[in-house]
Design a protein around this motif. Structure first.
Motif, mmCIF file in Angstrom:
data_model
loop_
_atom_site.group_PDB
_atom_site.id
_atom_site.type_symbol
_atom_site.label_atom_id
_atom_site.label_comp_id
_atom_site.label_asym_id
_atom_site.label_seq_id
_atom_site.Cartn_x
_atom_site.Cartn_y
_atom_site.Cartn_z
ATOM 1 N N GLY A 34 32.316 45.527 47.511
ATOM 2 C CA GLY A 34 32.075 44.611 46.407
ATOM 3 C C GLY A 34 30.777 44.949 45.706
ATOM 4 O O GLY A 34 29.840 45.461 46.321
ATOM 5 N N ALA A 164 38.722 46.844 40.663
ATOM 6 C CA ALA A 164 39.092 45.474 40.307
ATOM 7 C C ALA A 164 37.897 44.788 39.655
ATOM 8 O O ALA A 164 36.826 44.686 40.260
ATOM 9 N N ASP A 165 38.076 44.337 38.406
ATOM 10 C CA ASP A 165 37.001 43.704 37.649
ATOM 11 C C ASP A 165 37.284 42.213 37.508
ATOM 12 O O ASP A 165 38.146 41.813 36.726
ATOM 13 N N MET A 180 43.376 37.785 46.677
ATOM 14 C CA MET A 180 42.441 38.490 47.560
ATOM 15 C C MET A 180 43.093 38.830 48.898
ATOM 16 O O MET A 180 42.834 39.893 49.472
ATOM 17 N N LEU A 183 45.047 41.993 48.096
ATOM 18 C CA LEU A 183 44.197 43.186 48.023
ATOM 19 C C LEU A 183 43.719 43.600 49.414
ATOM 20 O O LEU A 183 43.679 44.789 49.744
ATOM 21 N N MET A 194 38.839 50.673 47.658
ATOM 22 C CA MET A 194 38.728 49.651 46.620
ATOM 23 C C MET A 194 37.272 49.331 46.292
ATOM 24 O O MET A 194 36.422 49.317 47.174
ATOM 25 N N LEU A 196 35.348 46.240 44.090
ATOM 26 C CA LEU A 196 35.540 44.938 43.455
ATOM 27 C C LEU A 196 34.247 44.490 42.787
ATOM 28 O O LEU A 196 33.217 44.367 43.451
ATOM 29 N N THR A 198 32.598 41.305 41.044
ATOM 30 C CA THR A 198 32.920 39.881 41.007
ATOM 31 C C THR A 198 31.668 39.015 40.992
ATOM 32 O O THR A 198 30.588 39.431 41.425
ATOM 33 N N CYS A 207 35.419 41.793 51.245
ATOM 34 C CA CYS A 207 34.992 43.192 51.258
ATOM 35 C C CYS A 207 34.359 43.569 52.599
ATOM 36 O O CYS A 207 33.919 42.707 53.355
#
Length: 255
Positions: A34, A164-165, A180, A183, A194, A196, A198, A207
């Motif tokens: 993240g 992922a935005d 979530m 994912l 990944m 992310l 956020t 995460c």
């Protein structure tokens, strides 16, 4: 999988604006990382550079062994389409297309056979729980279903890296949790790497680790460990130290 080395970004203009300064970040294959920070901290700038839609002023970005700075515009377009997957806050679905047609869009651009596209779309739709809405238009489905459709579109070509935005930004708490969970399961079961971006501490708690950026610079990072509840609390504590988050951090406990 992803190496960011001494990356800085300066936007030229009447007054030059430095968005990022000397960012170093490594994400291993299969990791779920993240990125958080106050509005204007440089998160989106960093994401755009990894997504190949913008380039660094200095430094380099390497994805799966490929130095993005050495690729031509055409090579970057192919790389983006085949190696990267994208999930956005606003879903970015085409209202004129059905759910199925939205999902297969990346394969359409690559000239995949129709029969193969349909089979892949059906397989991923069943896995994501949206097989029953494949013939509906995107404006006929809920926000949670729309985000699942966007995830299916992002994953149908088995990307090396999923970006992922703010994927939960337009969802209610239950739909956000479902997305979530989804994912998280894709990351665990398919070992998809990944990243992310956020503002949502609950989303970030899924995460493996969270990197914090402040004023365009690396601030700190924290790791999840075995206890997601305590990780969530560490995220909240770090955000409070960062400042600029008074309106961003919900006063909720992780479910």
């Amino acid at each position: 999988m992803l190496e960011i080395r001494q990356v800085s970004k300066i936007y030229e203009g009447n007054v030059a604006y430095r968005a990022l300064t000397d960012i170093d970040l490594t994400i291993e294959a299969g990791e779920f990382v993240g990125v958080m920070g106050p509005s204007g901290s440089g998160k989106t700038t960093l994401l755009n550079m990894i997504a190949t839609v913008d380039g660094p002023t200095t430094g380099k970005i390497v994805i799966d062994g490929k130095d993005l700075g050495t690729l031509s515009n055409n090579e970057l377009a192919v790389f983006r389409r085949r190696e990267l997957g994208f999930v956005f806050q606003d879903f970015n679905l085409l209202n004129t297309l059905t759910v199925e047609e939205n999902i297969v869009l990346p394969l359409t651009l690559d000239g995949t056979k129709v029969s193969e596209m349909k089979q892949k779309a059906q397989t991923i739709a069943e896995r994501l729980g949206i097989a029953a809405i494949m013939k509906k238009r995107s404006y006929e489905i809920s926000g949670g279903q729309a985000q699942r459709t966007a995830i299916a579109r992002a994953m149908i070509h088995s990307p090396k890296l999923l970006l992922a935005d703010e994927p939960t930004g337009n969802l209610d708490s239950k739909a956000a949790r479902d997305v979530m969970d989804l994912l998280d399961s894709i990351n665990r079961e398919q070992q998809t790497t990944m990243m992310l971006v956020t503002h949502d501490a609950v989303a970030a708690s899924y995460c493996h680790r969270v990197v914090f950026i402040k004023d365009g610079r690396f601030y700190t990072e924290i790791h999840r460990g075995d206890n997601r509840q305590s990780f969530f609390q560490k995220i909240i504590d770090t955000l409070s130290l960062l400042g600029g988050y008074s309106n961003d951090v919900p006063s909720v406990r992780i479910p």
